[in-house]
Design a protein around this motif. Structure first.
Motif, mmCIF file in Angstrom:
data_model
loop_
_atom_site.group_PDB
_atom_site.id
_atom_site.type_symbol
_atom_site.label_atom_id
_atom_site.label_comp_id
_atom_site.label_asym_id
_atom_site.label_seq_id
_atom_site.Cartn_x
_atom_site.Cartn_y
_atom_site.Cartn_z
ATOM 1 N N HIS A 254 0.839 -1.204 0.000
ATOM 2 C CA HIS A 254 0.000 0.000 0.000
ATOM 3 C C HIS A 254 0.870 1.248 0.000
ATOM 4 N N LYS A 255 0.389 2.272 -0.688
ATOM 5 C CA LYS A 255 1.023 3.593 -0.619
ATOM 6 C C LYS A 255 0.257 4.421 0.405
ATOM 7 N N LYS A 257 -0.293 7.976 2.453
ATOM 8 C CA LYS A 257 -0.101 9.425 2.361
ATOM 9 C C LYS A 257 0.186 10.015 3.746
ATOM 10 N N SER A 270 1.256 8.068 9.644
ATOM 11 C CA SER A 270 2.375 8.372 8.762
ATOM 12 C C SER A 270 2.769 9.853 8.841
ATOM 13 N N TYR A 273 5.098 10.414 3.003
ATOM 14 C CA TYR A 273 4.705 9.391 2.039
ATOM 15 C C TYR A 273 5.447 8.098 2.375
ATOM 16 N N LYS A 274 4.704 7.024 2.592
ATOM 17 C CA LYS A 274 5.275 5.745 2.998
ATOM 18 C C LYS A 274 4.727 4.621 2.132
ATOM 19 N N ILE A 275 5.413 3.510 2.181
ATOM 20 C CA ILE A 275 4.929 2.285 1.538
ATOM 21 C C ILE A 275 4.875 1.203 2.611
ATOM 22 N N THR A 321 9.251 1.326 2.887
ATOM 23 C CA THR A 321 9.411 2.552 2.096
ATOM 24 C C THR A 321 10.722 2.573 1.320
#
Length: 368
Positions: A254-255, A257, A270, A273-275, A321
């Motif tokens: 998932h991306k 925000k 978060s 911006y993270k993964i 990320t």
């Protein structure tokens, strides 16, 4: 080795053999080796592990409860099996399956004597456990005359061994306490030998005791955690190999925000911006909630990925990320590369709890 497509606990029999032979190398040739395979062989697979150790020459096995001993017998274990914490309700079955009980109190001795008489046994083997400082189970020194009186008054039972358990054999700062335990055990053993009409064999040492106090190995030693690759201290761990490796895969990526949250109770928020990646295992598989919220990490393609948010029943989310990865990629939870001991310490617990807590719904895979 097959590609991992699901959560799996890999059990490396070559590592098991290495650990067994290393611990054996610390013993005199005549000293017997008891392999502790309670709690599903510390979370691996008791039946298959015991069969492997039997083929390697293990002389004895130990379990906690009668049910575990029955499973070993059904799997083909023919060596003697010591039941460390038998309950009176299971004594009939224990005798029927030729298991050997630890007798640790006056009440248990009287109850087992009654059961042995009912089954018309002759010199049924029992192991007398004495408390020398752990204060968990065991007779005291003041019970010796009571024990001797019960055993000499019957031929239903025979004291095959006497034993005790060290409380801090891995802690060299506790040498004085451990040596006091060893001396107390020797005193009890000498008194028993004088008062019985035969000499029971003796066993006292656990894994750390084998390494740190080899002079007290007596007739047999008992090893549990060491067989599975951990020795409670760095110098022992360096000589051992982890037997189990917990692996899983990335189910979804998932991306995230800035300001978005991940998981139950929005425990992770978060800051950019993270993964994230979701893994198919959770606290129902033995990875408890205490490992979440950044305390612990796993390895994805050789890089550390922290667990974020609360651990769910069947899922864990991790921060990937800065890791090049894809859905379906393998993830190492612990084992080779990240020891169970290191993983456990991130949540202030021990490898024993982590290993034995791995659910049996997790697939076991065996590497020969």
């Amino acid at each position: 080795m097959s590609e991992v497509k699901e959560t799996v606990l890999e059990i490396d029999f070559k590592a098991l053999e290495h650990n067994y032979l290393y611990l054996r190398s610390k013993l005199l040739p005549k000293t017997k080796f008891l392999a502790v395979v309670k709690a599903f062989a510390y979370g691996s697979d008791a039946e298959k592990v015991a069969l492997k150790l039997q083929s390697l020459g293990a002389d004895y096995f130990a379990v906690a409860y009668v049910k575990e001993g029955i499973a070993l017998r059904d799997a083909g274990i023919t060596r003697p099996i010591l039941v460390l914490h038998p309950q009176a309700v299971s004594f009939d079955t224990l005798i029927e399956r030729c298991l050997e009980p630890s007798i640790y109190s006056r009440k248990i001795l009287e109850a087992f004597l009654e059961t042995a008489a009912k089954h018309e046994q002759k010199e049924y083997p029992v192991h007398l456990k004495f408390n020398t400082g752990l204060n968990r189970l065991g007779f005291g020194e003041n019970d010796i005359d009571f024990i001797i009186g019960k055993l000499k008054g019957t031929d239903y039972l025979k004291a095959l061994s006497i034993f005790s358990h060290l409380a801090a054999s891995e802690d060299l700062n506790e040498k004085e306490f451990t040596k006091k335990q060893i001396d107390t055990f020797q005193k009890i053993a000498s008194e028993i030998d004088k008062k019985l009409d035969h000499i029971p064999f003796k066993h006292l040492l656990n894994t750390s005791g084998i390494v740190n106090y080899p002079g007290a190995q007596h007739h047999m030693v008992r090893s549990g955690i060491g067989l599975y690759g951990y020795g409670n201290e760095a110098k022992i761990d360096a000589q051992l190999r982890p037997v189990v490796t917990l692996k899983t895969i990335i189910s979804q990526i998932h991306k995230i925000k800035p300001g978005e949250t991940v998981g139950y109770n929005r425990a992770y928020a978060s800051d950019g911006y993270k993964i994230s990646a979701t893994l198919p295992l959770g606290h129902a598989d033995g990875i408890g909630r205490q490992y979440g919220n950044g305390k612990t990490y796993v390895y994805v393609n050789g890089k550390k990925a922290p667990i974020i948010g609360n651990v769910c029943m069947d899922m864990i989310m991790i921060d990937v990320t800065n890791i090049n990865c894809n859905e379906g990629d393998e993830v190492i939870v612990f084992g080779k590369g990240l020891s169970a001991n290191d993983f456990a310490q991130t949540a202030d617990t021990i490898s024993y709890e982590l290993l034995t807590g791995i659910s049996q719904r997790v697939k076991r895979s065996f590497i020969e």
